[in-house]
Design an enzyme around this catalytic site. Sequence first.
Site, PDB file in Angstrom:
ATOM      1  N   GLU A  95       0.822  -1.210   0.000  1.00 40.71           N
ATOM      2  CA  GLU A  95       0.000   0.000   0.000  1.00 40.71           C
ATOM      3  C   GLU A  95       0.857   1.262   0.000  1.00 40.71           C
ATOM      4  O   GLU A  95       1.986   1.282   0.498  1.00 40.71           O
ATOM      5  CB  GLU A  95      -0.967  -0.006   1.177  1.00 40.71           C
ATOM      6  CG  GLU A  95      -0.310  -0.081   2.530  1.00 40.71           C
ATOM      7  CD  GLU A  95      -1.354  -0.156   3.661  1.00 40.71           C
ATOM      8  OE1 GLU A  95      -1.885  -1.249   3.901  1.00 40.71           O
ATOM      9  OE2 GLU A  95      -1.619   0.878   4.298  1.00 40.71           O
ATOM     10  N   CYS A 108       3.401   8.638   0.634  1.00 38.75           N
ATOM     11  CA  CYS A 108       4.004   7.758   1.637  1.00 38.75           C
ATOM     12  C   CYS A 108       4.164   6.385   1.008  1.00 38.75           C
ATOM     13  O   CYS A 108       3.182   5.782   0.571  1.00 38.75           O
ATOM     14  CB  CYS A 108       3.075   7.685   2.854  1.00 38.75           C
ATOM     15  SG  CYS A 108       3.614   6.491   4.100  1.00 38.75           S
ATOM     16  N   CYS A 115       7.144  -6.695   7.442  1.00 36.76           N
ATOM     17  CA  CYS A 115       8.215  -6.085   8.228  1.00 36.76           C
ATOM     18  C   CYS A 115       8.599  -7.073   9.321  1.00 36.76           C
ATOM     19  O   CYS A 115       7.768  -7.848   9.783  1.00 36.76           O
ATOM     20  CB  CYS A 115       7.696  -4.797   8.869  1.00 36.76           C
ATOM     21  SG  CYS A 115       8.949  -3.878   9.806  1.00 36.76           S
ATOM     22  N   CYS A 119       7.059  -4.073  15.982  1.00 42.00           N
ATOM     23  CA  CYS A 119       6.466  -3.043  16.861  1.00 42.00           C
ATOM     24  C   CYS A 119       5.048  -3.467  17.229  1.00 42.00           C
ATOM     25  O   CYS A 119       4.261  -3.885  16.371  1.00 42.00           O
ATOM     26  CB  CYS A 119       6.464  -1.677  16.176  1.00 42.00           C
ATOM     27  SG  CYS A 119       8.119  -1.078  15.826  1.00 42.00           S
ATOM     28  N   CYS A 122       1.755  -2.011  15.484  1.00 45.34           N
ATOM     29  CA  CYS A 122       1.784  -1.820  14.029  1.00 45.34           C
ATOM     30  C   CYS A 122       1.258  -3.039  13.281  1.00 45.34           C
ATOM     31  O   CYS A 122       1.662  -4.179  13.561  1.00 45.34           O
ATOM     32  CB  CYS A 122       3.219  -1.523  13.596  1.00 45.34           C
ATOM     33  SG  CYS A 122       3.398  -1.296  11.819  1.00 45.34           S
ATOM     34  N   GLU A 163      10.728  -1.531   7.229  1.00 46.84           N
ATOM     35  CA  GLU A 163      11.761  -0.726   7.887  1.00 46.84           C
ATOM     36  C   GLU A 163      12.803  -0.391   6.811  1.00 46.84           C
ATOM     37  O   GLU A 163      13.553  -1.267   6.373  1.00 46.84           O
ATOM     38  CB  GLU A 163      12.379  -1.524   9.039  1.00 46.84           C
ATOM     39  CG  GLU A 163      13.657  -0.947   9.619  1.00 46.84           C
ATOM     40  CD  GLU A 163      13.597   0.533   9.976  1.00 46.84           C
ATOM     41  OE1 GLU A 163      12.631   0.991  10.588  1.00 46.84           O
ATOM     42  OE2 GLU A 163      14.565   1.252   9.607  1.00 46.84           O
ATOM     43  N   LEU A 218      10.361   7.204  18.058  1.00 45.36           N
ATOM     44  CA  LEU A 218      10.862   7.230  19.429  1.00 45.36           C
ATOM     45  C   LEU A 218       9.880   6.519  20.364  1.00 45.36           C
ATOM     46  O   LEU A 218      10.217   5.531  20.989  1.00 45.36           O
ATOM     47  CB  LEU A 218      11.060   8.694  19.833  1.00 45.36           C
ATOM     48  CG  LEU A 218      11.870   9.031  21.065  1.00 45.36           C
ATOM     49  CD1 LEU A 218      13.218   8.362  21.045  1.00 45.36           C
ATOM     50  CD2 LEU A 218      12.032  10.546  21.169  1.00 45.36           C
ATOM     51  N   CYS A 336      -1.171   2.370   8.008  1.00 42.07           N
ATOM     52  CA  CYS A 336      -0.021   1.617   8.526  1.00 42.07           C
ATOM     53  C   CYS A 336      -0.170   0.105   8.346  1.00 42.07           C
ATOM     54  O   CYS A 336      -0.111  -0.660   9.306  1.00 42.07           O
ATOM     55  CB  CYS A 336       0.209   1.908  10.005  1.00 42.07           C
ATOM     56  SG  CYS A 336       0.284   3.645  10.402  1.00 42.07           S
TER      57      CYS A 336
HETATM   58  N1  SAH Z   1       9.713   1.211  10.074  1.00 43.55           N
HETATM   59  C1  SAH Z   1       9.709   2.625  10.042  1.00 43.55           C
HETATM   60  C2  SAH Z   1       8.681   3.247   9.117  1.00 43.55           C
HETATM   61  C3  SAH Z   1       7.288   2.677   9.086  1.00 43.55           C
HETATM   62  S1  SAH Z   1       6.088   3.087  10.283  1.00 43.55           S
HETATM   63  C4  SAH Z   1       9.587   3.188  11.422  1.00 43.55           C
HETATM   64  O1  SAH Z   1       9.446   2.422  12.365  1.00 43.55           O
HETATM   65  O2  SAH Z   1       9.692   4.400  11.587  1.00 43.55           O
HETATM   66  C5  SAH Z   1       5.811   4.822  10.256  1.00 43.55           C
HETATM   67  C6  SAH Z   1       5.428   5.367  11.614  1.00 43.55           C
HETATM   68  O3  SAH Z   1       4.105   4.980  11.985  1.00 43.55           O
HETATM   69  C7  SAH Z   1       6.331   4.869  12.734  1.00 43.55           C
HETATM   70  O4  SAH Z   1       6.594   5.913  13.626  1.00 43.55           O
HETATM   71  C8  SAH Z   1       5.466   3.805  13.378  1.00 43.55           C
HETATM   72  O5  SAH Z   1       5.904   3.509  14.665  1.00 43.55           O
HETATM   73  C9  SAH Z   1       4.106   4.435  13.289  1.00 43.55           C
HETATM   74  N2  SAH Z   1       2.981   3.507  13.424  1.00 43.55           N
HETATM   75  C10 SAH Z   1       2.845   2.257  12.926  1.00 43.55           C
HETATM   76  N3  SAH Z   1       1.658   1.736  13.239  1.00 43.55           N
HETATM   77  C11 SAH Z   1       1.003   2.676  13.958  1.00 43.55           C
HETATM   78  C12 SAH Z   1      -0.277   2.739  14.573  1.00 43.55           C
HETATM   79  N4  SAH Z   1      -1.121   1.715  14.512  1.00 43.55           N
HETATM   80  N5  SAH Z   1      -0.596   3.877  15.217  1.00 43.55           N
HETATM   81  C13 SAH Z   1       0.255   4.917  15.269  1.00 43.55           C
HETATM   82  N6  SAH Z   1       1.469   4.927  14.706  1.00 43.55           N
HETATM   83  C14 SAH Z   1       1.846   3.818  14.064  1.00 43.55           C
END
Ligand code: SAH
Length: 356
Positions: A95, A108, A115, A119, A122, A163, A218, A336
Amino acid sequence: MMTEKTDIKSLTLEELEEQLREQGEKSFRAKQIYQWIHEKLVDSFEDMTNLSKELRRRLADSYELTTLHMVDVKISEIDGTRKYLFELPDGHVIESVLMRYRHGNSVCISSQVGCRMGCRFCASTLEGLERNLRPSEMVDQVYRIQKDIKERVSNVVVMGSGEPLDNYDSLVRFIRLISHEKGLHISQRNLTVSTCGIVPGIEKLAKENLSVTLALSLHAPNDQVRRTLMPVAHKYALGDVLKACHDYFEKTGRRLTFEYSLVRGVNDNLEEARALALLIKDQQAHVNLIPVNPIKEREYVQSDEKTIEQFKNYLESRGINVTVRREMGRDIGGACGQLRKSFMEEGRDTAWRHMH
Ligand code: SAH
Protein backbone atom coordinates in the site's frame (compact mmCIF):
# COMPACT_ATOMS: atom_id res chain seq x y z
CA MET A 1 18.45 -21.82 -20.23
CA MET A 2 16.39 -18.80 -19.20
CA THR A 3 18.48 -16.02 -17.76
CA GLU A 4 16.77 -13.50 -15.53
CA LYS A 5 16.30 -10.11 -17.13
CA THR A 6 17.93 -7.08 -15.54
CA ASP A 7 15.59 -4.78 -13.63
CA ILE A 8 16.27 -1.65 -15.68
CA LYS A 9 14.24 0.68 -13.47
CA SER A 10 16.58 -0.02 -10.53
CA LEU A 11 19.70 1.03 -12.45
CA THR A 12 21.36 4.40 -12.00
CA LEU A 13 22.06 6.49 -15.10
CA GLU A 14 25.77 5.71 -14.78
CA GLU A 15 25.09 1.97 -14.71
CA LEU A 16 22.79 2.19 -17.68
CA GLU A 17 25.39 4.17 -19.62
CA GLU A 18 27.98 1.55 -18.83
CA GLN A 19 25.75 -1.32 -19.93
CA LEU A 20 24.73 0.35 -23.18
CA ARG A 21 28.32 1.25 -23.95
CA GLU A 22 29.17 -2.44 -23.61
CA GLN A 23 26.41 -3.16 -26.12
CA GLY A 24 27.95 -0.66 -28.54
CA GLU A 25 25.37 2.11 -28.09
CA LYS A 26 26.12 5.83 -27.92
CA SER A 27 25.98 7.21 -24.38
CA PHE A 28 23.14 9.66 -25.14
CA ARG A 29 20.92 6.62 -25.70
CA ALA A 30 21.23 5.78 -22.02
CA LYS A 31 20.06 9.30 -21.12
CA GLN A 32 17.08 8.99 -23.45
CA ILE A 33 16.10 5.65 -21.99
CA TYR A 34 16.58 6.89 -18.43
CA GLN A 35 14.32 9.84 -19.14
CA TRP A 36 11.63 7.65 -20.66
CA ILE A 37 11.67 5.53 -17.53
CA HIS A 38 12.11 8.10 -14.77
CA GLU A 39 10.78 11.35 -16.16
CA LYS A 40 8.17 10.48 -18.76
CA LEU A 41 7.21 7.40 -16.77
CA VAL A 42 6.39 5.10 -19.69
CA ASP A 43 5.11 1.58 -19.07
CA SER A 44 6.84 -0.23 -21.91
CA PHE A 45 9.88 -0.17 -24.16
CA GLU A 46 7.43 0.12 -27.08
CA ASP A 47 6.57 3.65 -25.91
CA MET A 48 10.18 4.89 -26.18
CA THR A 49 9.49 6.35 -29.57
CA ASN A 50 12.78 8.12 -30.22
CA LEU A 51 14.61 4.78 -30.16
CA SER A 52 14.80 2.52 -33.18
CA LYS A 53 12.40 -0.42 -33.27
CA GLU A 54 15.41 -2.69 -33.25
CA LEU A 55 16.85 -1.15 -30.05
CA ARG A 56 13.46 -1.27 -28.34
CA ARG A 57 13.24 -4.95 -29.18
CA ARG A 58 16.73 -5.62 -27.87
CA LEU A 59 15.96 -3.78 -24.64
CA ALA A 60 12.81 -5.81 -24.14
CA ASP A 61 14.84 -8.99 -24.67
CA SER A 62 17.39 -8.28 -21.98
CA TYR A 63 15.62 -5.97 -19.55
CA GLU A 64 12.51 -6.02 -17.48
CA LEU A 65 10.62 -2.75 -16.93
CA THR A 66 9.09 -3.23 -13.50
CA THR A 67 5.63 -1.69 -13.32
CA LEU A 68 3.23 -1.96 -10.42
CA HIS A 69 -0.36 -2.78 -11.08
CA MET A 70 -2.91 -0.60 -9.35
CA VAL A 71 -5.35 -3.00 -7.73
CA ASP A 72 -7.52 -0.20 -6.45
CA VAL A 73 -7.60 3.26 -4.96
CA LYS A 74 -9.84 4.77 -2.33
CA ILE A 75 -10.34 8.52 -2.33
CA SER A 76 -11.26 10.45 0.80
CA GLU A 77 -14.13 12.89 0.44
CA ILE A 78 -12.87 14.78 3.48
CA ASP A 79 -9.35 15.73 2.47
CA GLY A 80 -8.60 14.15 -0.92
CA THR A 81 -6.23 11.56 0.55
CA ARG A 82 -5.84 8.55 -1.74
CA LYS A 83 -4.96 5.10 -0.45
CA TYR A 84 -3.59 2.79 -3.09
CA LEU A 85 -3.10 -0.95 -3.24
CA PHE A 86 -0.49 -2.06 -5.76
CA GLU A 87 0.26 -5.55 -6.94
CA LEU A 88 3.93 -6.39 -7.52
CA PRO A 89 5.09 -8.52 -10.45
CA ASP A 90 5.26 -11.60 -8.17
CA GLY A 91 1.72 -11.11 -6.86
CA HIS A 92 2.49 -9.53 -3.48
CA VAL A 93 0.40 -6.52 -2.55
CA ILE A 94 1.62 -3.29 -0.96
CA GLU A 95 0.00 0.00 0.00
CA SER A 96 0.93 3.62 -0.63
CA VAL A 97 -0.82 6.82 0.36
CA LEU A 98 -1.13 10.21 -1.32
CA MET A 99 -1.74 13.18 0.98
CA ARG A 100 -2.66 16.56 -0.42
CA TYR A 101 -1.34 19.55 1.45
CA ARG A 102 -1.31 23.24 0.66
CA HIS A 103 2.41 22.98 0.05
CA GLY A 104 2.10 20.10 -2.40
CA ASN A 105 1.42 16.43 -2.95
CA SER A 106 3.11 14.06 -0.55
CA VAL A 107 3.37 10.30 -1.10
CA CYS A 108 4.00 7.76 1.64
CA ILE A 109 5.64 4.63 0.24
CA SER A 110 6.31 1.13 1.54
CA SER A 111 9.89 -0.16 1.62
CA GLN A 112 9.24 -3.86 2.27
CA VAL A 113 6.43 -6.39 1.92
CA GLY A 114 5.60 -6.85 5.58
CA CYS A 115 8.22 -6.08 8.23
CA ARG A 116 10.28 -8.01 10.78
CA MET A 117 10.66 -5.30 13.42
CA GLY A 118 7.66 -6.40 15.45
CA CYS A 119 6.47 -3.04 16.86
CA ARG A 120 3.51 -3.99 19.03
CA PHE A 121 0.98 -1.46 17.73
CA CYS A 122 1.78 -1.82 14.03
CA ALA A 123 -0.23 -3.90 11.56
CA SER A 124 2.53 -4.18 8.95
CA THR A 125 4.61 -6.49 11.08
CA LEU A 126 1.97 -8.96 12.29
CA GLU A 127 2.87 -11.57 9.68
CA GLY A 128 6.59 -10.82 9.56
CA LEU A 129 8.67 -9.92 6.55
CA GLU A 130 7.77 -11.33 3.14
CA ARG A 131 10.55 -9.68 1.18
CA ASN A 132 12.40 -6.46 0.48
CA LEU A 133 11.17 -4.14 -2.22
CA ARG A 134 13.44 -3.41 -5.14
CA PRO A 135 14.37 0.21 -5.86
CA SER A 136 12.18 -0.02 -8.97
CA GLU A 137 9.22 -1.04 -6.84
CA MET A 138 9.82 1.86 -4.51
CA VAL A 139 10.05 4.53 -7.23
CA ASP A 140 7.15 3.06 -9.14
CA GLN A 141 4.78 3.70 -6.22
CA VAL A 142 5.48 7.39 -6.75
CA TYR A 143 5.37 7.10 -10.56
CA ARG A 144 1.98 5.32 -10.60
CA ILE A 145 0.51 7.91 -8.25
CA GLN A 146 1.87 10.90 -10.18
CA LYS A 147 0.38 9.41 -13.36
CA ASP A 148 -2.90 8.76 -11.63
CA ILE A 149 -3.38 12.30 -10.32
CA LYS A 150 -1.68 14.02 -13.28
CA GLU A 151 0.01 16.40 -10.86
CA ARG A 152 3.52 16.65 -9.61
CA VAL A 153 4.46 14.79 -6.44
CA SER A 154 6.69 17.13 -4.43
CA ASN A 155 7.38 15.17 -1.25
CA VAL A 156 7.98 11.53 -0.44
CA VAL A 157 8.03 9.96 2.99
CA VAL A 158 9.36 6.43 3.42
CA MET A 159 6.94 5.75 6.24
CA GLY A 160 4.71 3.02 4.88
CA SER A 161 5.08 -0.69 5.58
CA GLY A 162 8.58 -1.95 6.25
CA GLU A 163 11.76 -0.73 7.89
CA PRO A 164 13.73 1.23 5.28
CA LEU A 165 17.10 0.75 7.01
CA ASP A 166 16.49 -3.02 6.93
CA ASN A 167 16.47 -2.67 3.12
CA TYR A 168 19.38 -0.29 3.07
CA ASP A 169 20.83 -0.62 -0.43
CA SER A 170 17.44 -0.33 -2.10
CA LEU A 171 16.63 2.69 0.04
CA VAL A 172 19.75 4.59 -0.97
CA ARG A 173 19.25 3.71 -4.61
CA PHE A 174 15.64 4.83 -4.32
CA ILE A 175 16.76 8.20 -2.96
CA ARG A 176 19.25 8.69 -5.78
CA LEU A 177 16.76 7.70 -8.47
CA ILE A 178 13.85 9.80 -7.24
CA SER A 179 16.01 12.91 -6.74
CA HIS A 180 18.00 12.56 -9.98
CA GLU A 181 17.83 15.58 -12.24
CA LYS A 182 16.99 13.43 -15.25
CA GLY A 183 14.10 11.82 -13.38
CA LEU A 184 11.32 13.31 -11.25
CA HIS A 185 14.03 15.40 -9.58
CA ILE A 186 12.30 15.54 -6.21
CA SER A 187 14.56 17.52 -3.92
CA GLN A 188 16.26 15.42 -1.26
CA ARG A 189 15.13 18.03 1.21
CA ASN A 190 11.61 16.90 0.45
CA LEU A 191 12.34 13.27 1.23
CA THR A 192 11.93 11.79 4.71
CA VAL A 193 13.09 8.37 5.87
CA SER A 194 11.44 7.02 8.99
CA THR A 195 13.26 4.39 11.05
CA CYS A 196 12.58 2.45 14.23
CA GLY A 197 16.18 3.19 15.18
CA ILE A 198 18.72 0.81 13.63
CA VAL A 199 21.96 2.43 14.78
CA PRO A 200 24.41 1.08 12.16
CA GLY A 201 21.94 2.02 9.41
CA ILE A 202 21.62 5.59 10.68
CA GLU A 203 25.41 5.90 10.91
CA LYS A 204 25.85 4.60 7.39
CA LEU A 205 23.14 6.85 5.98
CA ALA A 206 24.83 9.87 7.54
CA LYS A 207 27.89 9.16 5.40
CA GLU A 208 26.09 8.87 2.05
CA ASN A 209 26.26 12.57 1.41
CA LEU A 210 22.50 12.88 1.04
CA SER A 211 20.26 15.59 2.43
CA VAL A 212 17.14 13.67 3.34
CA THR A 213 15.31 14.20 6.62
CA LEU A 214 15.57 11.46 9.19
CA ALA A 215 12.53 10.65 11.30
CA LEU A 216 13.04 8.47 14.34
CA SER A 217 10.21 6.42 15.80
CA LEU A 218 10.86 7.23 19.43
CA HIS A 219 7.54 6.38 21.10
CA ALA A 220 8.93 6.42 24.64
CA PRO A 221 11.28 8.54 26.75
CA ASN A 222 13.22 5.58 28.20
CA ASP A 223 14.35 2.10 27.23
CA GLN A 224 12.05 0.40 29.68
CA VAL A 225 8.81 1.67 28.13
CA ARG A 226 10.26 1.63 24.65
CA ARG A 227 11.03 -2.08 24.93
CA THR A 228 7.41 -2.88 25.72
CA LEU A 229 6.39 -1.29 22.40
CA MET A 230 9.38 -1.98 20.14
CA PRO A 231 11.46 -5.17 20.22
CA VAL A 232 14.26 -3.35 18.36
CA ALA A 233 14.82 -1.35 21.57
CA HIS A 234 16.34 -4.49 23.12
CA LYS A 235 19.02 -4.38 20.48
CA TYR A 236 19.83 -0.67 20.44
CA ALA A 237 19.76 1.45 23.58
CA LEU A 238 18.05 4.81 23.36
CA GLY A 239 21.26 6.65 24.22
CA ASP A 240 23.03 5.12 21.23
CA VAL A 241 20.09 5.73 18.92
CA LEU A 242 19.89 9.40 19.89
CA LYS A 243 23.62 9.81 19.51
CA ALA A 244 23.44 8.38 15.99
CA CYS A 245 20.56 10.78 15.23
CA HIS A 246 22.50 13.72 16.55
CA ASP A 247 25.50 12.78 14.40
CA TYR A 248 23.14 12.50 11.45
CA PHE A 249 22.03 16.06 12.08
CA GLU A 250 25.62 17.27 12.45
CA LYS A 251 26.70 15.66 9.20
CA THR A 252 23.70 16.58 7.06
CA GLY A 253 22.40 19.75 8.70
CA ARG A 254 18.91 18.28 8.43
CA ARG A 255 16.73 18.86 11.45
CA LEU A 256 15.38 15.59 12.89
CA THR A 257 11.82 14.49 13.39
CA PHE A 258 10.86 12.38 16.41
CA GLU A 259 7.68 10.42 16.01
CA TYR A 260 5.83 9.60 19.19
CA SER A 261 2.69 7.49 18.95
CA LEU A 262 0.55 8.16 22.00
CA VAL A 263 -0.89 5.02 23.56
CA ARG A 264 -3.30 5.39 26.44
CA GLY A 265 -1.76 4.50 29.77
CA VAL A 266 1.49 3.33 28.19
CA ASN A 267 3.54 6.38 27.24
CA ASP A 268 1.23 9.38 27.52
CA ASN A 269 1.43 10.78 31.06
CA LEU A 270 3.01 14.06 32.06
CA GLU A 271 5.97 12.31 33.69
CA GLU A 272 6.75 10.85 30.30
CA ALA A 273 6.35 14.22 28.60
CA ARG A 274 8.87 15.63 31.10
CA ALA A 275 11.30 12.79 30.53
CA LEU A 276 10.92 13.23 26.79
CA ALA A 277 11.64 16.95 26.96
CA LEU A 278 14.79 16.29 28.98
CA LEU A 279 15.88 13.50 26.69
CA ILE A 280 15.78 15.58 23.53
CA LYS A 281 16.54 19.05 24.85
CA ASP A 282 19.86 19.21 23.02
CA GLN A 283 18.59 17.85 19.72
CA GLN A 284 17.62 19.99 16.74
CA ALA A 285 14.29 18.31 16.35
CA HIS A 286 10.63 18.52 15.76
CA VAL A 287 8.24 16.18 17.58
CA ASN A 288 5.34 14.60 15.78
CA LEU A 289 2.71 13.19 18.13
CA ILE A 290 0.59 10.46 16.56
CA PRO A 291 -2.53 9.34 18.45
CA VAL A 292 -2.13 5.56 18.06
CA ASN A 293 -4.31 4.00 15.42
CA PRO A 294 -5.72 0.92 17.22
CA ILE A 295 -5.43 -2.42 15.45
CA LYS A 296 -7.82 -5.23 16.23
CA GLU A 297 -5.03 -7.70 17.04
CA ARG A 298 -3.88 -5.61 20.02
CA GLU A 299 -5.53 -4.00 22.99
CA TYR A 300 -3.89 -0.58 22.62
CA VAL A 301 -6.15 2.46 22.85
CA GLN A 302 -5.71 6.07 21.74
CA SER A 303 -4.98 8.64 24.40
CA ASP A 304 -7.90 10.96 25.02
CA GLU A 305 -7.97 14.48 23.61
CA LYS A 306 -7.18 16.14 26.91
CA THR A 307 -4.12 13.98 27.50
CA ILE A 308 -2.85 14.63 23.98
CA GLU A 309 -3.34 18.36 24.47
CA GLN A 310 -1.51 18.33 27.81
CA PHE A 311 1.36 16.32 26.43
CA LYS A 312 1.69 18.73 23.53
CA ASN A 313 1.42 21.82 25.71
CA TYR A 314 4.05 20.56 28.09
CA LEU A 315 6.57 19.96 25.30
CA GLU A 316 5.81 23.40 23.89
CA SER A 317 6.35 24.96 27.28
CA ARG A 318 9.87 23.50 27.16
CA GLY A 319 10.46 25.21 23.82
CA ILE A 320 10.03 22.08 21.72
CA ASN A 321 8.48 22.30 18.30
CA VAL A 322 5.47 19.91 18.25
CA THR A 323 2.69 18.92 15.89
CA VAL A 324 -0.10 16.40 16.37
CA ARG A 325 -0.57 14.27 13.31
CA ARG A 326 -4.23 13.82 12.68
CA GLU A 327 -5.20 10.84 10.61
CA MET A 328 -5.69 11.71 6.95
CA GLY A 329 -8.54 10.15 5.02
CA ARG A 330 -10.51 9.02 8.06
CA ASP A 331 -13.40 8.02 5.87
CA ILE A 332 -11.40 5.53 3.84
CA GLY A 333 -10.27 3.07 6.44
CA GLY A 334 -7.10 2.19 8.28
CA ALA A 335 -3.47 3.04 7.85
CA CYS A 336 -0.02 1.62 8.53
CA GLY A 337 -0.45 -1.76 6.88
CA GLN A 338 -4.06 -2.18 7.86
CA LEU A 339 -5.45 -1.85 4.34
CA ARG A 340 -3.18 -4.47 2.92
CA LYS A 341 -3.90 -6.76 5.81
CA SER A 342 -7.68 -6.70 5.51
CA PHE A 343 -7.25 -7.12 1.77
CA MET A 344 -5.23 -10.29 2.30
CA GLU A 345 -7.56 -11.66 4.95
CA GLU A 346 -10.80 -11.20 3.09
CA GLY A 347 -9.59 -12.34 -0.29
CA ARG A 348 -8.63 -10.14 -3.15
CA ASP A 349 -11.93 -9.97 -4.98
CA THR A 350 -14.30 -8.85 -2.33
CA ALA A 351 -12.14 -7.34 0.38
CA TRP A 352 -11.50 -3.98 -1.14
CA ARG A 353 -15.14 -3.18 -1.52
CA HIS A 354 -15.98 -4.19 2.05
CA MET A 355 -12.95 -2.77 3.66
CA HIS A 356 -14.62 -0.55 6.18
N1 SAH B 1 9.71 1.21 10.07
C1 SAH B 1 9.71 2.62 10.04
C2 SAH B 1 8.68 3.25 9.12
C3 SAH B 1 7.29 2.68 9.09
S1 SAH B 1 6.09 3.09 10.28
C4 SAH B 1 9.59 3.19 11.42
O1 SAH B 1 9.45 2.42 12.36
O2 SAH B 1 9.69 4.40 11.59
C5 SAH B 1 5.81 4.82 10.26
C6 SAH B 1 5.43 5.37 11.61
O3 SAH B 1 4.11 4.98 11.99
C7 SAH B 1 6.33 4.87 12.73
O4 SAH B 1 6.59 5.91 13.63
C8 SAH B 1 5.47 3.81 13.38
O5 SAH B 1 5.90 3.51 14.66
C9 SAH B 1 4.11 4.44 13.29
N2 SAH B 1 2.98 3.51 13.42
C10 SAH B 1 2.84 2.26 12.93
N3 SAH B 1 1.66 1.74 13.24
C11 SAH B 1 1.00 2.68 13.96
C12 SAH B 1 -0.28 2.74 14.57
N4 SAH B 1 -1.12 1.71 14.51
N5 SAH B 1 -0.60 3.88 15.22
C13 SAH B 1 0.26 4.92 15.27
N6 SAH B 1 1.47 4.93 14.71
C14 SAH B 1 1.85 3.82 14.06
